[in-house]
Design an enzyme around this catalytic site. Structure first.
Site, PDB file in Angstrom:
ATOM      1  N   VAL A 281      -3.834   5.621 -14.691  1.00 19.73           N
ATOM      2  CA  VAL A 281      -4.757   4.907 -13.809  1.00 19.73           C
ATOM      3  C   VAL A 281      -4.000   3.877 -12.974  1.00 19.73           C
ATOM      4  O   VAL A 281      -4.249   3.708 -11.780  1.00 19.73           O
ATOM      5  CB  VAL A 281      -5.876   4.227 -14.628  1.00 19.73           C
ATOM      6  CG1 VAL A 281      -6.724   3.311 -13.739  1.00 19.73           C
ATOM      7  CG2 VAL A 281      -6.749   5.276 -15.285  1.00 19.73           C
ATOM      8  N   ALA A 282      -3.045   3.210 -13.600  1.00 26.20           N
ATOM      9  CA  ALA A 282      -2.253   2.213 -12.868  1.00 26.20           C
ATOM     10  C   ALA A 282      -1.440   2.855 -11.762  1.00 26.20           C
ATOM     11  O   ALA A 282      -1.122   2.217 -10.748  1.00 26.20           O
ATOM     12  CB  ALA A 282      -1.329   1.481 -13.846  1.00 26.20           C
ATOM     13  N   ILE A 284      -2.343   5.120  -9.734  1.00 24.15           N
ATOM     14  CA  ILE A 284      -3.141   5.518  -8.567  1.00 24.15           C
ATOM     15  C   ILE A 284      -3.310   4.337  -7.611  1.00 24.15           C
ATOM     16  O   ILE A 284      -3.767   3.271  -8.013  1.00 24.15           O
ATOM     17  CB  ILE A 284      -4.525   6.011  -9.021  1.00 24.15           C
ATOM     18  CG1 ILE A 284      -4.374   7.253  -9.901  1.00 24.15           C
ATOM     19  CG2 ILE A 284      -5.412   6.320  -7.827  1.00 24.15           C
ATOM     20  CD1 ILE A 284      -5.656   7.704 -10.545  1.00 24.15           C
ATOM     21  N   ASP A 328      -9.583  22.120  31.819  1.00 23.70           N
ATOM     22  CA  ASP A 328     -10.374  22.686  32.897  1.00 23.70           C
ATOM     23  C   ASP A 328      -9.904  22.075  34.208  1.00 23.70           C
ATOM     24  O   ASP A 328      -9.467  20.916  34.239  1.00 23.70           O
ATOM     25  CB  ASP A 328     -11.859  22.376  32.659  1.00 23.70           C
ATOM     26  CG  ASP A 328     -12.744  22.970  33.727  1.00 23.70           C
ATOM     27  OD1 ASP A 328     -12.609  24.169  34.003  1.00 23.70           O
ATOM     28  OD2 ASP A 328     -13.581  22.240  34.277  1.00 23.70           O
ATOM     29  N   ASP A 627     -15.640  19.386  31.177  1.00 25.63           N
ATOM     30  CA  ASP A 627     -16.811  18.582  31.527  1.00 25.63           C
ATOM     31  C   ASP A 627     -18.082  19.412  31.650  1.00 25.63           C
ATOM     32  O   ASP A 627     -19.156  18.936  31.373  1.00 25.63           O
ATOM     33  CB  ASP A 627     -16.567  17.808  32.832  1.00 25.63           C
ATOM     34  CG  ASP A 627     -16.224  18.728  33.993  1.00 25.63           C
ATOM     35  OD1 ASP A 627     -16.061  19.940  33.760  1.00 25.63           O
ATOM     36  OD2 ASP A 627     -16.110  18.237  35.127  1.00 25.63           O
ATOM     37  N   ASP A 631     -17.499  24.701  29.319  1.00 24.16           N
ATOM     38  CA  ASP A 631     -16.343  24.277  28.516  1.00 24.16           C
ATOM     39  C   ASP A 631     -16.712  24.000  27.061  1.00 24.16           C
ATOM     40  O   ASP A 631     -15.836  23.933  26.202  1.00 24.16           O
ATOM     41  CB  ASP A 631     -15.738  22.991  29.097  1.00 24.16           C
ATOM     42  CG  ASP A 631     -15.245  23.178  30.514  1.00 24.16           C
ATOM     43  OD1 ASP A 631     -14.708  24.249  30.807  1.00 24.16           O
ATOM     44  OD2 ASP A 631     -15.402  22.248  31.328  1.00 24.16           O
ATOM     45  N   ASN A 693       3.336   1.314  -6.520  1.00 24.73           N
ATOM     46  CA  ASN A 693       2.734   1.814  -7.750  1.00 24.73           C
ATOM     47  C   ASN A 693       3.757   2.433  -8.686  1.00 24.73           C
ATOM     48  O   ASN A 693       3.645   2.316  -9.909  1.00 24.73           O
ATOM     49  CB  ASN A 693       1.640   2.829  -7.414  1.00 24.73           C
ATOM     50  CG  ASN A 693       0.336   2.155  -7.017  1.00 24.73           C
ATOM     51  OD1 ASN A 693       0.306   1.403  -6.056  1.00 24.73           O
ATOM     52  ND2 ASN A 693      -0.719   2.395  -7.765  1.00 24.73           N
ATOM     53  N   GLU A 696       5.289  -0.377 -10.495  1.00 23.87           N
ATOM     54  CA  GLU A 696       4.434  -0.870 -11.577  1.00 23.87           C
ATOM     55  C   GLU A 696       4.525   0.038 -12.814  1.00 23.87           C
ATOM     56  O   GLU A 696       4.673  -0.431 -13.948  1.00 23.87           O
ATOM     57  CB  GLU A 696       2.982  -0.934 -11.088  1.00 23.87           C
ATOM     58  CG  GLU A 696       2.749  -1.946  -9.958  1.00 23.87           C
ATOM     59  CD  GLU A 696       1.393  -1.757  -9.301  1.00 23.87           C
ATOM     60  OE1 GLU A 696       0.527  -1.102  -9.924  1.00 23.87           O
ATOM     61  OE2 GLU A 696       1.200  -2.238  -8.171  1.00 23.87           O
ATOM     62  N   ASN A 721      -2.713  -4.415  -7.231  1.00 25.60           N
ATOM     63  CA  ASN A 721      -3.183  -3.254  -6.479  1.00 25.60           C
ATOM     64  C   ASN A 721      -4.211  -3.607  -5.415  1.00 25.60           C
ATOM     65  O   ASN A 721      -4.199  -3.028  -4.317  1.00 25.60           O
ATOM     66  CB  ASN A 721      -3.794  -2.219  -7.435  1.00 25.60           C
ATOM     67  CG  ASN A 721      -2.736  -1.439  -8.191  1.00 25.60           C
ATOM     68  OD1 ASN A 721      -1.544  -1.559  -7.907  1.00 25.60           O
ATOM     69  ND2 ASN A 721      -3.166  -0.643  -9.158  1.00 25.60           N
ATOM     70  N   THR A 724      -2.810  -8.034  -3.498  1.00 28.95           N
ATOM     71  CA  THR A 724      -1.518  -8.224  -2.813  1.00 28.95           C
ATOM     72  C   THR A 724      -0.960  -6.931  -2.220  1.00 28.95           C
ATOM     73  O   THR A 724       0.015  -6.981  -1.479  1.00 28.95           O
ATOM     74  CB  THR A 724      -0.484  -8.835  -3.775  1.00 28.95           C
ATOM     75  OG1 THR A 724      -0.312  -7.953  -4.888  1.00 28.95           O
ATOM     76  CG2 THR A 724      -0.952 -10.182  -4.272  1.00 28.95           C
ATOM     77  N   ASP A 725      -1.550  -5.763  -2.533  1.00 31.69           N
ATOM     78  CA  ASP A 725      -1.124  -4.520  -1.886  1.00 31.69           C
ATOM     79  C   ASP A 725      -2.012  -4.169  -0.701  1.00 31.69           C
ATOM     80  O   ASP A 725      -1.540  -3.659   0.323  1.00 31.69           O
ATOM     81  CB  ASP A 725      -1.176  -3.350  -2.890  1.00 31.69           C
ATOM     82  CG  ASP A 725       0.012  -3.373  -3.844  1.00 31.69           C
ATOM     83  OD1 ASP A 725       0.862  -4.258  -3.697  1.00 31.69           O
ATOM     84  OD2 ASP A 725       0.053  -2.505  -4.736  1.00 31.69           O
TER      85      ASP A 725
END
Length: 891
Positions: A281-282, A284, A328, A627, A631, A693, A696, A721, A724-725
């Site tokens: 989990v950490a 991710i 076109d 336009d 088209d 990550n 970490e 996470n 600061t990230d």
């Protein structure tokens, strides 16, 4: 009131012969029940709830949801709430950006005329256009919008603007259908005896017998094409899915390795499984999906300031992949405004540039004055001074009417001959409207003294056959075979340069009715729908960026080629194909043809769709601009559909992912540049977040293998996470473009998100971050204890990440080569992270929450020096290069 008996029996279909008064109300109701409403059916609408929940289908989001469940099972409720909040906000942001993107066919309905003048039971009545049925007789007049496809019973000077269907800028002359066609009504576009739903009559009047309604019309066929086109995932979505797969495998790998290592050391199996799940989990980066969404949303805002509107969030980045732009011609590369460029007298040429007549003795040349007077008086268009613009002496005019005739009025105004003044001197007393058999229009005008003059304009070859004289600089001369040959050669020369040519003649008249024999030829006018000024530079920039421009037009081959050569789209050796040639090609042959083709002319909507698909099958990332309604299918099929905002139709705007609000082709180039910047910046964010990550996880994993206490608590990892990230990663998405970004080739959509050595950089810097953090943790643990060591490890992790943040600014430079102050938002984000860490470490209430203690000055100095070591080592080991390869220049 229209006299229904005027519908001639020799041209009327058998049903009309029996019912000159039109359908009865009972018949109309019966046919309405059989054929249905005269509407364009829409596809299945996207339910708002389903659209919202579709935001959760990305693999990366699914992994985060699984992580939320694991966090709940492990008792980490705070972390679970944080993750689910991020996922929810990301879904809301994506939903708001993508809502209302599937209204293409709804907009098509707006093209249908709301009311139609129809003959029923012997009277002309107004009925809702959606209640028209096959067999109705509709009254047509200049300015009306055609409510359904119909065969012309009568056509008096009738012309229709069919550019929405065909792409041709010039109005199409219409004629009444032959009796054989009326008895077996035909279908298909480009017929002179039919009118089509959604097009507009520019002049004349007539009656139309409705043959088909609703989805059976040509407009309906285009709507059917839009139904068959499925939306594709963008290159960025594919890359993020790929990243999600890598992360899923990485998480499973971390969980397995940590669990196995602990079990082999004799730790309890359940404890090790829980520890492994905790580390996975950490690993991710919870904020990545939100950061990508926010970065794209911010880019949409920047592009909007440049007059382009992004309607689909992920389409921002797709622009950066485009290596072919199919454009076109009419209204996109050209102004969609006919303009007289040259006036060819028998023995002198004049040009009109910037609204000014250029040439010798332009004010004293009598044949020139007569020609321009003919152009202004033999004309049904009007001109009016625009309020608040220009001066009383030099007003700015606005024009209404047939585009060819408004161009002639503008040519007269360039020489000082304006219609309001001329019509006060010369009043019209007779006329013969233009028709497709004579290919001429004639008017007789008279002045206050009673003098009558007939002016004639029309196709030069038809007009010359009625001329017995020619007005030259030397005076009026007999029309000799040699003189006639010279005029025909001049006509051919103008035509070869894709100009629409008209001839002009004059004669004195004894009565009010125009006489079209014994004429004196005056000269020729050559007009063209000119290229937009900004298109020249835009095409040049596209080629510089490695993007191949391709023109796809419904116009004539010569016209399309002339414009393409002017814009440098058509070069030596490039191929040109027509719609008829495409019909003869198999799909395999077309795939080969599009490799060298630069111009496709006389194409219909089906051809455009095939061209775009062939390019995509060749691995090209296609941007299609347009336009008109014609088209829309190709615009929706393209990887990135681009519509014009000012002169484009609602249909095309709704089918497109990008709308140019100023109709400026150069704006598209700016959007392409922004798309390239976006992908580059998202890669920087991915590089930063994944390295952090990995740092970490390595800190935790290596510590466990070494038998050390847990280096970082879950609440501390969550702080890193999210707090600061996140902000620094978002700030990386705001990095300004590099000077070389539009000199590189478009990136290959098959390239991995980790291409160009990004994966090795992520792993290397992630290891440096983790080892530095672990080094500080062990050092402080031995000297000051566990609480100080964990606080020091937390601060070291953040500091090494912030140093690395500035390394991520450039892909090919190290920390000693970058420009630190080019992105103020990045500096602000870094400062915010420093302030947050200061509060966490030194503010008592937060110390209690995050289990930190105040560090000494000596410890702070040690942390700072250790954090500085990582970028220095990175610069040394990378040899001054971050990536192992560089993208090749487009040149």
């Amino acid at each position: 009131m229209v006299d229904v008996t005027a519908v001639q029996e020799r041209t009327a279909p058998q049903p009309v012969l029996r019912m000159k008064a039109g359908l009865t109300e009972a018949q109309a109701e019966e046919r309405l029940a059989k054929h249905g409403k005269n509407r364009l059916t829409t596809g299945k609408k996207k339910n708002a709830c389903l659209l919202f929940f579709s935001q959760f289908k990305d693999l990366l989001i699914i992994i985060l949801l699984v992580s939320t469940g694991i966090s709940v099972l492990m008792g980490e409720i705070t972390e679970a709430i944080a993750i689910i909040t991020i996922v929810f906000l990301n879904a809301v942001l994506g939903f708001l950006q993508e809502y209302r993107t599937e209204r293409t066919l709804e907009a098509m309905k707006q093209l249908a005329a709301p009311e139609a003048q129809v003959i029923r039971e012997g009277r002309v009545r107004s009925v809702p256009a959606d209640e028209l049925v096959p067999g109705d007789i509709v009254v047509l007049k200049a300015g009306c919008r055609i409510p359904a496809d119909g065969l012309l019973l009568e056509a008096e000077g009738l012309a229709a603007d069919e550019s929405l269907i065909t792409g041709e800028s010039a109005p199409v002359s219409k004629r009444a259908a032959e009796s054989a066609a009326l008895q077996n009504p035909p279908s298909g576009p480009n017929r002179p005896d039919m009118v089509y739903m959604g097009t507009t009559l520019t002049k004349g009047r007539g009656l139309a017998y409705i043959t088909v309604t609703g989805m059976e019309t040509e407009m309906g066929k285009i709507a059917g094409m839009l139904h068959s086109i499925e939306a594709e995932t963008t290159p960025l979505q594919k890359k993020l899915d790929q990243l999600g797969r890598y992360m899923a495998m990485g998480c499973l790998g971390v969980c397995a390795i940590v669990s196995l290592a602990g079990i082999l050391r004799g730790e309890p199996v359940l404890d090790m499984v829980i520890t492994g799940l905790s580390l996975s989990v950490a690993a991710i980066p919870e904020g990545l999906p939100a950061i990508v969404t926010i970065t794209l949303a911010l880019a949409m805002g920047r592009i909007l300031k440049k007059n382009a509107l992004i309607r689909q969030l992920h389409a921002v980045e797709t622009l950066g992949c485009a290596d072919v732009i199919c454009s076109d011609k009419t209204g996109t590369l050209t102004e969609n405004r006919m303009t007289v460029k040259e006036i060819q007298l028998c023995d002198r040429l004049y040009t009109i540039e910037e609204g000014k007549l250029q040439g010798p003795d332009s004010s004293g040349c009598e044949p020139l004055r007569q020609l321009l007077q003919a152009a202004v008086l033999c004309n049904d268009a009007e001109m009016f001074p625009e309020p608040g613009k220009g001066t009383p002496r030099q007003p700015v005019y606005t024009y209404t009417g047939d585009p060819t005739e408004t161009a002639l009025l503008a040519a007269g105004a360039a020489a000082g001959l304006v219609r309001p003044a001329l019509t006060r001197q010369w009043s019209r007393c007779g006329e013969i409207p233009f028709d497709s058999q004579r290919k001429m229009m004639s008017v007789t005008v008279k002045n206050a003294a009673g003098q009558r003059v007939t002016y004639v304009k029309g196709a030069p070859d038809y007009l010359l056959n009625r001329c017995v004289k020619c007005w030259t600089l030397s005076g009026i001369q007999p029309m000799t075979p040699l003189l006639k040959k010279r005029i025909l050669e001049q006509n051919l020369g103008l035509g070869k340069r894709a100009m629409r040519v008209l001839g002009f003649a004059v004669r004195e008249s004894s009565g009010d009715k125009p006489e079209e024999t014994g004429l004196t030829f005056l000269g020729l006018s050559g007009m063209i729908d000119p290229p937009r000024r900004e298109a020249y530079q835009a095409v040049k920039l596209c080629r510089q960026a490695g993007i191949r421009p391709v023109m796809i037009s419904g116009d004539h081959k010569n016209t399309a080629c002339a414009v393409a050569k002017q814009l440098d789209i058509l070069r030596e050796g490039d191929k040109v194909y027509t719609g008829a040639e495409l019909d003869a090609m198999t799909d395999e042959a077309l795939r080969e043809a599009v490799k060298t083709a630069s111009v496709f002319a006389r194409v219909n909507p089906g051809h455009k769709l095939r061209i775009v698909r062939a390019l995509k099958q060749n691995g090209r990332v296609v941007a299609m601009t347009g336009d008109g309604v014609n088209d829309a299918p190709a615009v929706k099929e393209a990887n990135i559909g681009v519509a014009m905002g000012k002169n484009g139709t609602d249909v095309t705007r709704e089918a497109a992912a990008l709308i140019l609000l100023d109709d400026n082709f150069a704006t598209l180039v700016s959007a392409v540049e922004e798309g390239r910047v976006i992908y580059r910046n998202i890669r920087k964010s991915i590089r930063y977040l994944l390295s952090c990550n990995i740092g970490e996880v390595l800190t935790m994993f290596a510590g466990m293998l070494m038998g050390l206490p847990v280096a970082l608590l879950p609440i501390q990892i969550l702080l890193v996470n999210l707090a600061t990230d996140g902000l620094p990663a978002i700030a990386l998405g705001l990095e300004p473009p590099g000077k070389d970004i539009m000199k590189e080739k478009p990136r290959n959509t098959n390239d991995s998100v980790f291409s160009d050595g990004l994966l090795s950089t992520i792993l290397f810097r992630g290891c440096l971050i983790g080892l530095t953090t672990l080094w500080v943790f062990v050092s402080i643990l031995q000297s000051a204890g566990l609480e100080y060591a964990r606080t020091a490890a937390l601060l070291t992790l953040v500091m090494t990440q912030l140093f690395y943040l500035f390394e991520c600014k450039e892909e090919h430079k190290n920390i000693f080569q970058i420009h630190f102050f080019s992105n103020p938002q990045l500096i602000l984000a870094a400062c915010s992270s420093v302030v947050i860490m200061a509060l966490v470490i030194f503010f008592p209430p937060l110390q209690a929450v995050f289990r930190t203690v105040a560090l000494t000055g000596q410890q702070l100095g040690f942390i700072f020096l250790s954090s500085c070591a990582a970028p220095v080592l990175s610069a040394i080991f990378s040899g001054g290069r971050v990536f192992s390869g560089r993208r090749k220049s487009a040149s």
